[in-house]
Design an enzyme around this catalytic site. Structure first.
Site, mmCIF file in Angstrom:
data_model
loop_
_atom_site.group_PDB
_atom_site.id
_atom_site.type_symbol
_atom_site.label_atom_id
_atom_site.label_comp_id
_atom_site.label_asym_id
_atom_site.label_seq_id
_atom_site.Cartn_x
_atom_site.Cartn_y
_atom_site.Cartn_z
ATOM 1 C CE LYS A 207 -17.917 -8.321 95.872
ATOM 2 N NZ LYS A 207 -19.161 -8.724 95.216
ATOM 3 N NE ARG A 281 -25.691 -1.081 90.503
ATOM 4 C CZ ARG A 281 -26.579 -2.055 90.707
ATOM 5 N NH1 ARG A 281 -27.852 -1.760 90.927
ATOM 6 N NH2 ARG A 281 -26.210 -3.313 90.682
#
Length: 431
Positions: A207, A281
């Site tokens: 990020k 996930r």
């Protein structure tokens, strides 16, 4: 400082149309709106302005205060460091007791999310949750186990291990059972699964600095489901519920998982990693498989999973996904009763095929920014591959409203605990 409600706006110079409250004879008066939904927002906005004014203690007084109006004031009057206090309406002792319980749990939930990552890492998160449940429910109603480090591989929880293995803080799965009758042979009625990424650098899909700053909040799902179960216990939950927290730090070193890796889960599903920043996930897949092993009929997971959900519903709503239409409709109804904004986004079984891979059964995302169009639904579709009973009895909460990077007219900076009431109510209704 006493706080009153009024159906009339003051004509004095102390009130301005832009203000959510006005001062009158050493007291505060909040003018009400024309409908209850607007009233609750007006009261919460007043709470924020009162917090910004420097006040630290309010006393609810006068007529017109029900539990939701008092709670709305408390939501707005919560500082980031949770130092403010409210004296509940003295003529409503039962309501005051409920509000005190809700406030304690919401503040604990927010504190978990707001604490810096040096203090909240997988082991400390698990221990804080264990300690809080023992305090609320007692040792005789709590049973738990922690599977950590390479023991995750032996147990088959490969997703958590892959995501967290680059950190010096071992990844782990916490399985904590609330057993109200104390009988460990009692069937598990429901399972709550929380994404516990205590810090998310994005891994090799790293990020930008401004996007990484708030990533201590990426364990908001774990905090939310833990808070929801605590609230349900306070409300008198009588069923056995298993809390499954999937905890890891998503960091980078020479052992970190890489783009192009293939992870094969316990159910045989192989997953190509095309984005290491779509790690939530991957850990939740383990949690869903664990819920299936437990035999839970009701399965709820919660996660700060996708920016796509926040783009769809904003940051004052949470997003709901399910292929169980009856359960989803009931949950939306319960959310409305609990005054928590919740919106259902699309999910069909074919969403499970929306992240194709030439090298595995599926990829964990699409190799494009934000996962491409329909990113939140595609993430939910990925999870559907691992949900028990082909998704019947399963709810996925994408917590778009769990955290605010900066204060606004409704919330202080940081965690909100939005979602704990809805999930608790669903447990009480369905479990």
């Amino acid at each position: 400082m006493p706080v009153y409600l009024s159906n009339e706006r003051s004509a004095t110079a102390a009130w301005k149309a832009s203000a959510a409250f006005y001062w009158q004879q050493d007291a505060i008066t909040i003018p009400l709106a024309d409908n209850e939904a607007d009233n609750l927002r007006a009261i919460q906005r007043a709470g924020r302005q009162l917090d910004n004014s420097g006040l630290q203690h309010l006393a609810i007084a006068g007529e017109g205060w029900d539990i939701e109006r008092q709670w709305a004031l408390a939501q707005g009057f919560t500082s980031t460091l949770s130092s403010n206090q409210i004296s509940w309406h003295e003529q409503q002792p039962q309501v005051a007791e409920q509000l005190t319980q809700m406030t304690d749990i919401a503040r604990w939930t927010r504190e978990l999310v707001n604490l810096p990552p040096a203090e909240i890492y997988p082991q400390s998160l698990a221990q804080r949750v264990i300690d809080k449940f023992k305090d609320v429910a007692g040792d005789d109603q709590i049973d738990y186990k922690i599977i950590a480090g390479d023991d995750l591989l032996e147990a088959g929880w490969v997703g958590i291990h892959h995501v967290g293995r680059a950190s010096v803080k071992q990844p782990l799965m916490l399985q904590l059972d609330f057993i109200p009758d104390g009988n460990k042979d009692t069937d598990v009625s429901a399972a709550l699964i929380g994404k516990g990424i205590t810090f998310d650098s994005g891994g090799y899909s790293i990020k930008a600095s401004e996007g990484m700053l708030a990533m201590k909040c990426d364990m908001g799902g774990a905090a939310t489901v833990a808070g929801a179960l605590l609230l349900a216990i306070q409300r008198g939950l009588k069923k056995r519920v298993r809390l499954i927290l999937c905890c890891a730090e998503n960091l980078i070193d020479g052992s970190a998982y890489k783009l192009g890796d293939v992870i094969t889960y316990k159910n045989g599903t192989s997953v190509e990693v095309v984005n290491t920043d779509a790690e939530g996930r991957l850990v939740l897949a383990d949690g869903l498989l664990a819920a299936g092993e437990a035999g839970a009929k009701l399965v709820i997971d919660a996660a700060t999973l996708t920016g796509a959900a926040q783009m769809a519903v904003g940051n004052e709503y949470n997003a709901l996904f399910s292929v169980d239409d009856g359960l989803a409709a009931e949950t939306l109804n319960l959310a409305a009763q609990e005054r928590e904004p919740l919106w259902r986004l699309p999910l069909a079984h074919w969403h499970s095929n929306n992240c194709p891979s030439a090298f595995a059964d599926t990829a964990n995302s699409r190799p494009q920014k934000g996962g491409g169009a329909g990113g939140a639904s595609n993430a939910a579709g990925f999870l559907l591959r691992f949900a028990p009973h082909q998704g019947q009895g399963w709810l996925h909460f994408d917590l778009a409203g769990a955290y605010h990077n900066s204060a606004n007219g409704m919330w202080a900076t940081g965690a909100t605990a939005l979602g704990i009431r809805t999930i608790a109510a669903t447990l009480m209704h369905e479990a």
